[in-house]
Design a protein around this motif. Structure first.
Motif, PDB file in Angstrom:
ATOM      1  N   LEU A   1       1.060   4.171  -2.890  1.00 55.66           N
ATOM      2  CA  LEU A   1       0.870   5.600  -2.636  1.00 55.66           C
ATOM      3  C   LEU A   1       2.070   6.414  -3.108  1.00 55.66           C
ATOM      4  O   LEU A   1       1.903   7.500  -3.684  1.00 55.66           O
ATOM      5  CB  LEU A   1       0.616   5.847  -1.147  1.00 55.66           C
ATOM      6  CG  LEU A   1      -0.730   5.366  -0.598  1.00 55.66           C
ATOM      7  CD1 LEU A   1      -0.793   5.537   0.912  1.00 55.66           C
ATOM      8  CD2 LEU A   1      -1.870   6.103  -1.273  1.00 55.66           C
TER       9      LEU A   1
ATOM     10  N   LYS B   1       0.846  -1.202   0.000  1.00 50.32           N
ATOM     11  CA  LYS B   1       0.000   0.000   0.000  1.00 50.32           C
ATOM     12  C   LYS B   1       0.875   1.243   0.000  1.00 50.32           C
ATOM     13  O   LYS B   1       0.604   2.210  -0.741  1.00 50.32           O
ATOM     14  CB  LYS B   1      -0.918  -0.023   1.227  1.00 50.32           C
ATOM     15  CG  LYS B   1      -1.870   1.121   1.305  1.00 50.32           C
ATOM     16  CD  LYS B   1      -2.964   0.980   0.283  1.00 50.32           C
ATOM     17  CE  LYS B   1      -4.018   2.044   0.515  1.00 50.32           C
ATOM     18  NZ  LYS B   1      -5.044   1.997  -0.490  1.00 50.32           N
ATOM     19  N   ARG B   2       1.928   1.252   0.812  1.00 51.41           N
ATOM     20  CA  ARG B   2       2.818   2.407   0.872  1.00 51.41           C
ATOM     21  C   ARG B   2       3.515   2.634  -0.469  1.00 51.41           C
ATOM     22  O   ARG B   2       3.630   3.761  -0.944  1.00 51.41           O
ATOM     23  CB  ARG B   2       3.852   2.218   1.984  1.00 51.41           C
ATOM     24  CG  ARG B   2       4.660   3.479   2.266  1.00 51.41           C
ATOM     25  CD  ARG B   2       5.528   3.309   3.451  1.00 51.41           C
ATOM     26  NE  ARG B   2       6.672   2.509   3.053  1.00 51.41           N
ATOM     27  CZ  ARG B   2       7.683   2.219   3.851  1.00 51.41           C
ATOM     28  NH1 ARG B   2       7.678   2.636   5.090  1.00 51.41           N
ATOM     29  NH2 ARG B   2       8.690   1.498   3.418  1.00 51.41           N
TER      30      ARG B   2
ATOM     31  N   LYS C   1       1.812   6.778  -6.818  1.00 46.07           N
ATOM     32  CA  LYS C   1       0.780   7.743  -7.208  1.00 46.07           C
ATOM     33  C   LYS C   1       1.280   9.172  -7.006  1.00 46.07           C
ATOM     34  O   LYS C   1       1.022  10.046  -7.835  1.00 46.07           O
ATOM     35  CB  LYS C   1      -0.500   7.512  -6.414  1.00 46.07           C
ATOM     36  CG  LYS C   1      -1.276   6.303  -6.889  1.00 46.07           C
ATOM     37  CD  LYS C   1      -2.551   6.123  -6.113  1.00 46.07           C
ATOM     38  CE  LYS C   1      -3.272   4.866  -6.614  1.00 46.07           C
ATOM     39  NZ  LYS C   1      -4.512   4.627  -5.884  1.00 46.07           N
ATOM     40  N   ARG C   2       1.981   9.417  -5.903  1.00 52.03           N
ATOM     41  CA  ARG C   2       2.533  10.754  -5.671  1.00 52.03           C
ATOM     42  C   ARG C   2       3.548  11.108  -6.749  1.00 52.03           C
ATOM     43  O   ARG C   2       3.546  12.225  -7.284  1.00 52.03           O
ATOM     44  CB  ARG C   2       3.203  10.809  -4.295  1.00 52.03           C
ATOM     45  CG  ARG C   2       2.232  10.973  -3.165  1.00 52.03           C
ATOM     46  CD  ARG C   2       2.958  11.247  -1.854  1.00 52.03           C
ATOM     47  NE  ARG C   2       2.170  10.713  -0.774  1.00 52.03           N
ATOM     48  CZ  ARG C   2       2.518   9.721   0.026  1.00 52.03           C
ATOM     49  NH1 ARG C   2       3.685   9.148  -0.089  1.00 52.03           N
ATOM     50  NH2 ARG C   2       1.707   9.309   0.973  1.00 52.03           N
TER      51      ARG C   2
END
Length: 108
Positions: free
Chosen positions: A72, A68-69, A75-76
Motif C-alpha cells: 500500500l 500488505k502495508r 502504491k501511494r
C-alpha cells in the motif's frame, strides 16, 4: 519320601509362588509407571505442537500484514510520483519551445 511327608516340597512351591507373585506385582507397578510417564510425554508433545502451530500462524499473519502495508505504501508513493510527473509535464508543455533566462544588466 520323608521330605514329602514333612511338607518340605509344598513349602518350597509356596515360596516360589510367592516370589513369582511379587515379581508380577513389581512388573505391573513398573508398567503403570511407564504408562503414566508415556502419557505425560504425549501431553507435552501435543502442547509443544500446538504452541508451534500457533506461533507459525502468528508469524505468517505478521509477515502478511507487513507485506500488505508495504504494498500500500508503494502504491501511494507511485500515485504521488505519477501526479508530480503529470504536473511537471503540463508545466513543460505550457512553456513552449523556447526557454528564457532573465538577464541582469549588470552582468554586461
Amino acid at each position: 519320601m520323608q521330605s514329602i511327608a514333612a511338607g518340605k516340597g509344598k513349602r518350597e512351591m509356596d515360596e516360589i509362588g510367592s516370589i513369582i507373585s511379587e515379581m508380577k506385582n513389581e512388573e505391573n507397578t513398573l508398567l503403570i509407571s511407564r504408562e503414566h510417564k508415556s502419557s505425560l510425554q504425549n501431553q507435552k508433545t501435543l502442547l509443544i505442537l500446538a504452541i508451534n502451530a500457533f506461533l507459525g500462524l502468528m508469524i505468517f499473519f505478521v509477515v502478511s500484514y507487513l507485506l500488505k502495508r508495504e504494498s500500500l505504501d508503494r502504491k501511494r508513493a507511485e500515485g504521488a510520483l505519477s501526479k508530480q510527473t503529470r504536473i511537471l509535464e503540463s508545466v513543460l508543455a505550457s512553456m513552449g519551445k523556447g526557454l528564457s533566462l532573465p538577464i541582469r544588466p549588470e552582468s554586461f
